[in-house]
Write an enzyme that holds these catalytic residues in place. Structure first.
Site, PDB file in Angstrom:
ATOM      1  N   ARG A  47       0.816  -1.168   0.080  1.00  9.75           N
ATOM      2  CA  ARG A  47       0.094   0.008  -0.133  1.00  9.75           C
ATOM      3  C   ARG A  47       0.816   1.360  -0.106  1.00  9.75           C
ATOM      4  O   ARG A  47       0.650   2.298  -0.628  1.00  9.75           O
ATOM      5  CB  ARG A  47      -1.049  -0.056   1.316  1.00  9.75           C
ATOM      6  CG  ARG A  47      -1.767   1.470   1.470  1.00  9.75           C
ATOM      7  CD  ARG A  47      -2.852   1.297   2.279  1.00  9.75           C
ATOM      8  NE  ARG A  47      -2.616   0.379   3.504  1.00  9.75           N
ATOM      9  CZ  ARG A  47      -2.051   0.800   4.377  1.00  9.75           C
ATOM     10  NH1 ARG A  47      -1.091   1.889   4.558  1.00  9.75           N
ATOM     11  NH2 ARG A  47      -1.989   0.073   5.521  1.00  9.75           N
ATOM     12  N   TYR A  99     -16.219  17.377 -15.041  1.00  6.31           N
ATOM     13  CA  TYR A  99     -16.527  16.125 -15.050  1.00  6.31           C
ATOM     14  C   TYR A  99     -17.808  15.905 -14.078  1.00  6.31           C
ATOM     15  O   TYR A  99     -17.731  16.221 -12.948  1.00  6.31           O
ATOM     16  CB  TYR A  99     -15.763  15.027 -14.703  1.00  6.31           C
ATOM     17  CG  TYR A  99     -15.937  13.533 -14.920  1.00  6.31           C
ATOM     18  CD1 TYR A  99     -16.354  12.874 -15.930  1.00  6.31           C
ATOM     19  CD2 TYR A  99     -16.041  12.795 -13.706  1.00  6.31           C
ATOM     20  CE1 TYR A  99     -16.918  11.535 -16.117  1.00  6.31           C
ATOM     21  CE2 TYR A  99     -16.272  11.465 -13.784  1.00  6.31           C
ATOM     22  CZ  TYR A  99     -16.781  11.000 -14.768  1.00  6.31           C
ATOM     23  OH  TYR A  99     -16.859   9.580 -15.064  1.00  6.31           O
ATOM     24  N   ASP A 171      -7.462  19.056 -14.088  1.00  5.67           N
ATOM     25  CA  ASP A 171      -7.860  17.762 -14.731  1.00  5.67           C
ATOM     26  C   ASP A 171      -7.584  17.643 -16.152  1.00  5.67           C
ATOM     27  O   ASP A 171      -8.059  18.212 -17.041  1.00  5.67           O
ATOM     28  CB  ASP A 171      -9.354  17.504 -14.357  1.00  5.67           C
ATOM     29  CG  ASP A 171      -9.867  16.071 -15.024  1.00  5.67           C
ATOM     30  OD1 ASP A 171      -9.089  15.397 -15.861  1.00  5.67           O
ATOM     31  OD2 ASP A 171     -10.838  15.558 -14.372  1.00  5.67           O
ATOM     32  N   LYS A 196      -8.857   6.634 -19.419  1.00  8.79           N
ATOM     33  CA  LYS A 196      -8.974   7.215 -20.611  1.00  8.79           C
ATOM     34  C   LYS A 196      -7.801   6.973 -21.559  1.00  8.79           C
ATOM     35  O   LYS A 196      -7.588   6.008 -21.685  1.00  8.79           O
ATOM     36  CB  LYS A 196      -9.612   8.612 -20.483  1.00  8.79           C
ATOM     37  CG  LYS A 196     -10.714   8.714 -19.558  1.00  8.79           C
ATOM     38  CD  LYS A 196     -12.211   8.207 -19.737  1.00  8.79           C
ATOM     39  CE  LYS A 196     -13.056   7.957 -18.531  1.00  8.79           C
ATOM     40  NZ  LYS A 196     -13.152   9.337 -17.781  1.00  8.79           N
TER      41      LYS A 196
END
Ligand SMILES: *Cc1c(COP(=O)(O)O)cnc(C)c1O
Length: 383
Positions: A47, A99, A171, A196
């Site tokens: 992690r 978004y 972004d 994407k």
């Protein structure tokens, strides 16, 4: 330092690969042994750090020009991490066309936990300046928005933000570092839905945060390690594979978009086309001040009196009827009934989303096939 495309193809070497493997191995280990008590080790628990994940993080830091990058299990997990560095009472200015999932986490999660937000059209610098308050800490925006492809250059907003001691957070999902590197224009943090363009094949959910300076990177790393929304080693490997072909895919996608837009311009009954990569269309000049291209997404408005938009999208054969974007296959969606269906008809119109608005995410297929597909679907959709 090697050129951008060379850095796409060559991942940073990870030290303990003694086999000569030309791809970074998938390190599944969740824990890493110490040689002895008190020894300095690079990895101790996955992690907190994993070599497969680290390789793609180092690569993204290099591609965006940041000090460090962090990858997450989705774009939303990355955006959560970027916003989780703030505290209750902080105010953040956000773009009014960001978004939908970002609006949801902002207004249905962070606002409940004491953050304040004001949405403005970031193309209007006066509006951004007017929204700054004594507790404002950041401006968060998308340089190219969905589905209307509105363009906000990074440099102007970053300069304004810094004059007021604020962070500029971008972004960069819609352009990717191949087409725009916001940190070079003054941004402090870049976030991505790596689902994407970066991964590029509709088969990996991933997100990234890239920090310009080390202090900010430490704040993001704290969240990544404390909350734990990390990208798995397998998905880090697939993301790394996707990244290698980013420039090839985007060059082809943009070539295809321009061919399709050229075809659509000649058709009757197309009211508007949104693609700032075309010199005849809105946003072109602002886009090319900083970016190398507009990416593979464009939208157009069918005249409702001439074409039935629902029949049009249902009739397409090659374009899959699906949300998302940035992958090798072409997709189409109807924002009024899919990505923006949560908005009322009135809210949709206020956001510029008419019933005939179609959003295309163009892939790398043969342009002639894509154009023929659109042509036959337009014929079927004619009223
Ligand atoms: C898809 C998308 C996101 C969210 O990313 P996920 O990987 O779906 O969590 C954020 N911003 C933009 C611009 C997007 O297109």
């Amino acid at each position: 330092m090697a050129g951008f495309n060379t850095r796409l193809v060559h991942q940073p070497k990870q030290g303990d690969n003694n086999t000569g493997a030309v791809a970074v191995p998938i390190y599944k280990a969740t824990t890493f042994a110490y040689p002895k008590i008190g020894a300095e080790v690079k990895y101790d628990y996955s992690r907190s750090g994993n070599p497969t994940r680290n390789a793609v993080e180092e690569q993204l830091a290099s591609l965006e020009g940041g000090s460090r990058a962090f990858v997450f299990a989705s774009g939303m997990a990355a955006i959560h991490a970027a916003l989780a560095i703030f505290e209750a009472g902080d105010h953040i200015i956000i773009g009014d066309q960001i978004y939908g999932g970002t609006f949801r986490i902002v207004y249905q999660y962070f606002q409940q936990r004491g953050l304040e937000f004001t949405a403005v059209d970031t193309r209007d610098q006066q509006a951004v300046a007017g929204a700054i308050k004594s507790n404002t800490k950041a401006v968060y925006f998308e340089p190219v928005t969905n589905p209307l492809l509105q363009v906000t250059p990074v440099a102007g907003i970053a300069k304004l933000a810094h004059e007021h001691g604020l962070l500029a957070i971008v972004d960069n999902t819609f352009l990717s570092p191949y087409l725009l590197r916001p940190l070079e224009y003054g941004a402090d943090l870049v976030v991505h839905s790596a689902t994407k363009y970066l991964a590029g094949h509709s088969d990996v959910s991933a997100g990234a945060v890239i920090a310009k300076d080390a202090d900010l990177a430490d704040r993001v790393y704290f969240v990544q390690n404390a909350i734990g929304g990390i990208l798995s080693p397998e998905d880090a490997n697939e993301l790394a594979r996707g990244i290698k072909t980013l420039f090839l895919r985007l060059d082809r996608q943009m070539e295809n978009v321009l061919a399709i837009v050229g075809f659509l311009k000649k058709q009757a009954g197309i009211d508007k086309i949104y693609y700032p990569g075309d010199p005849d269309l809105a946003g072109y000049e602002d886009l090319f001040k900083e970016a190398k291209g507009a990416g593979g997404v464009f939208s157009c408005e069918l005249d409702d009196g001439v074409y039935d938009p629902v029949v049009f999208v249902n009739s397409l054969q090659i374009f899959g009827l699906a949300v998302s974007l940035g992958a090798v296959e072409s997709l189409v969606e109807l924002p009024s009934k899919m990505s923006h269906a949560e908005l009322s008809a009135k809210e949709q119109l206020a956001a510029g989303i008419k019933p005939g608005l179609i959003r295309f995410a163009v892939g790398i297929e043969d342009a002639a096939d894509l154009i023929a597909d659109i042509d036959q679907a337009l014929a079927k959709a004619k009223r």
